[in-house]
Design a protein around this motif. Sequence first.
Motif, PDB file in Angstrom:
ATOM      1  N   ILE A  43       0.836  -1.199   0.000  1.00 17.08           N
ATOM      2  CA  ILE A  43       0.000   0.000   0.000  1.00 17.08           C
ATOM      3  C   ILE A  43       0.876   1.257   0.000  1.00 17.08           C
ATOM      4  N   GLY A  44       1.907   1.257   0.828  1.00 18.76           N
ATOM      5  CA  GLY A  44       2.811   2.410   0.915  1.00 18.76           C
ATOM      6  C   GLY A  44       3.528   2.689  -0.391  1.00 18.76           C
ATOM      7  N   ILE A  45       4.019   1.662  -1.054  1.00 20.58           N
ATOM      8  CA  ILE A  45       4.730   1.841  -2.320  1.00 20.58           C
ATOM      9  C   ILE A  45       3.773   2.334  -3.412  1.00 20.58           C
ATOM     10  N   ILE A  46       2.561   1.825  -3.432  1.00 21.82           N
ATOM     11  CA  ILE A  46       1.572   2.289  -4.416  1.00 21.82           C
ATOM     12  C   ILE A  46       1.251   3.764  -4.182  1.00 21.82           C
ATOM     13  N   ILE A  47       1.038   4.130  -2.935  1.00 23.62           N
ATOM     14  CA  ILE A  47       0.760   5.533  -2.609  1.00 23.62           C
ATOM     15  C   ILE A  47       1.960   6.401  -2.969  1.00 23.62           C
ATOM     16  N   PHE A  48       3.165   5.930  -2.651  1.00 28.26           N
ATOM     17  CA  PHE A  48       4.374   6.688  -2.968  1.00 28.26           C
ATOM     18  C   PHE A  48       4.499   6.920  -4.478  1.00 28.26           C
ATOM     19  N   PHE A  50       2.202   6.893  -6.785  1.00 23.85           N
ATOM     20  CA  PHE A  50       1.140   7.807  -7.226  1.00 23.85           C
ATOM     21  C   PHE A  50       1.479   9.253  -6.859  1.00 23.85           C
ATOM     22  N   THR A  51       1.853   9.480  -5.608  1.00 19.90           N
ATOM     23  CA  THR A  51       2.162  10.841  -5.178  1.00 19.90           C
ATOM     24  C   THR A  51       3.418  11.363  -5.865  1.00 19.90           C
ATOM     25  N   GLN A  52       4.377  10.501  -6.121  1.00 13.30           N
ATOM     26  CA  GLN A  52       5.599  10.922  -6.820  1.00 13.30           C
ATOM     27  C   GLN A  52       5.242  11.474  -8.208  1.00 13.30           C
ATOM     28  N   LEU A  53       4.394  10.757  -8.924  1.00 15.52           N
ATOM     29  CA  LEU A  53       3.980  11.218 -10.256  1.00 15.52           C
ATOM     30  C   LEU A  53       3.219  12.542 -10.174  1.00 15.52           C
ATOM     31  N   ILE A  54       2.277  12.602  -9.267  1.00 18.51           N
ATOM     32  CA  ILE A  54       1.450  13.814  -9.130  1.00 18.51           C
ATOM     33  C   ILE A  54       2.293  15.004  -8.680  1.00 18.51           C
ATOM     34  N   PHE A  55       3.131  14.799  -7.651  1.00 17.03           N
ATOM     35  CA  PHE A  55       3.906  15.910  -7.105  1.00 17.03           C
ATOM     36  C   PHE A  55       4.960  16.409  -8.091  1.00 17.03           C
ATOM     37  N   LYS A  60       6.209  21.555 -11.058  1.00 21.29           N
ATOM     38  CA  LYS A  60       6.509  22.398 -12.220  1.00 21.29           C
ATOM     39  C   LYS A  60       5.738  23.710 -12.165  1.00 21.29           C
ATOM     40  N   TYR A  61       4.608  23.701 -11.506  1.00 18.58           N
ATOM     41  CA  TYR A  61       3.746  24.875 -11.457  1.00 18.58           C
ATOM     42  C   TYR A  61       3.820  25.611 -10.132  1.00 18.58           C
ATOM     43  N   SER A  62       3.697  24.870  -9.028  1.00 15.66           N
ATOM     44  CA  SER A  62       3.637  25.550  -7.730  1.00 15.66           C
ATOM     45  C   SER A  62       3.908  24.580  -6.593  1.00 15.66           C
ATOM     46  N   ILE A  63       4.785  24.964  -5.713  1.00 16.36           N
ATOM     47  CA  ILE A  63       5.048  24.171  -4.517  1.00 16.36           C
ATOM     48  C   ILE A  63       3.895  24.333  -3.523  1.00 16.36           C
ATOM     49  N   THR A  64       3.101  25.393  -3.686  1.00 19.87           N
ATOM     50  CA  THR A  64       1.949  25.636  -2.819  1.00 19.87           C
ATOM     51  C   THR A  64       0.945  24.498  -2.919  1.00 19.87           C
ATOM     52  N   ALA A  65       0.742  23.976  -4.111  1.00 19.24           N
ATOM     53  CA  ALA A  65      -0.199  22.866  -4.289  1.00 19.24           C
ATOM     54  C   ALA A  65       0.259  21.638  -3.509  1.00 19.24           C
ATOM     55  N   ILE A  66       1.551  21.366  -3.547  1.00 21.67           N
ATOM     56  CA  ILE A  66       2.093  20.223  -2.802  1.00 21.67           C
ATOM     57  C   ILE A  66       1.936  20.459  -1.303  1.00 21.67           C
TER      58      ILE A  66
END
Length: 138
Positions: A43-48, A50-55, A60-66
């Motif tokens: 579960i942790g690796i799947i979440i990681f 996913f979040t790695q791709l999204i973040f 590229k646009y804003s660290i505020t979103a992260i």
Amino acid sequence: MVEILKLTASFINDLHDKVLDIVSIGGYQLNDKQLHFIFMALIGIIIFAFTQLIFKQLAKYSITAISFIYSFTVMIVIVFAIEIQQKITNRGNMEFADIAFGLYGFIYFFLIYLLIKLSILAIKTIYKKYYKKTKKVR
């Protein structure tokens, strides 16, 4: 709220038992700790991933979103912990509405923060454009 937690706990317990049954049919004898080790790792690796791709895309646009996503996730954990603590200690009422209003409060204050940030950015942009125009005139 209590019913949601009971249903969730029941679902997880049933899933736990079914996984143990399936694993034992396959000839493996896993204890509860080993099962938690494997499932939480997956579960942790799947979440990681996913979040790695999204973040990466958001960075590229804003660290505020992260920062918002991280803060919101922590807030979810905190409000659930507070409500569960109220149920366990019988000090206060465990209600889903409390969770919702707590998160609404965070989002409301965050939107005020964004409004202030965007206003300052707009003022700076207008000032720079005006300053450049007046500098060219001289």
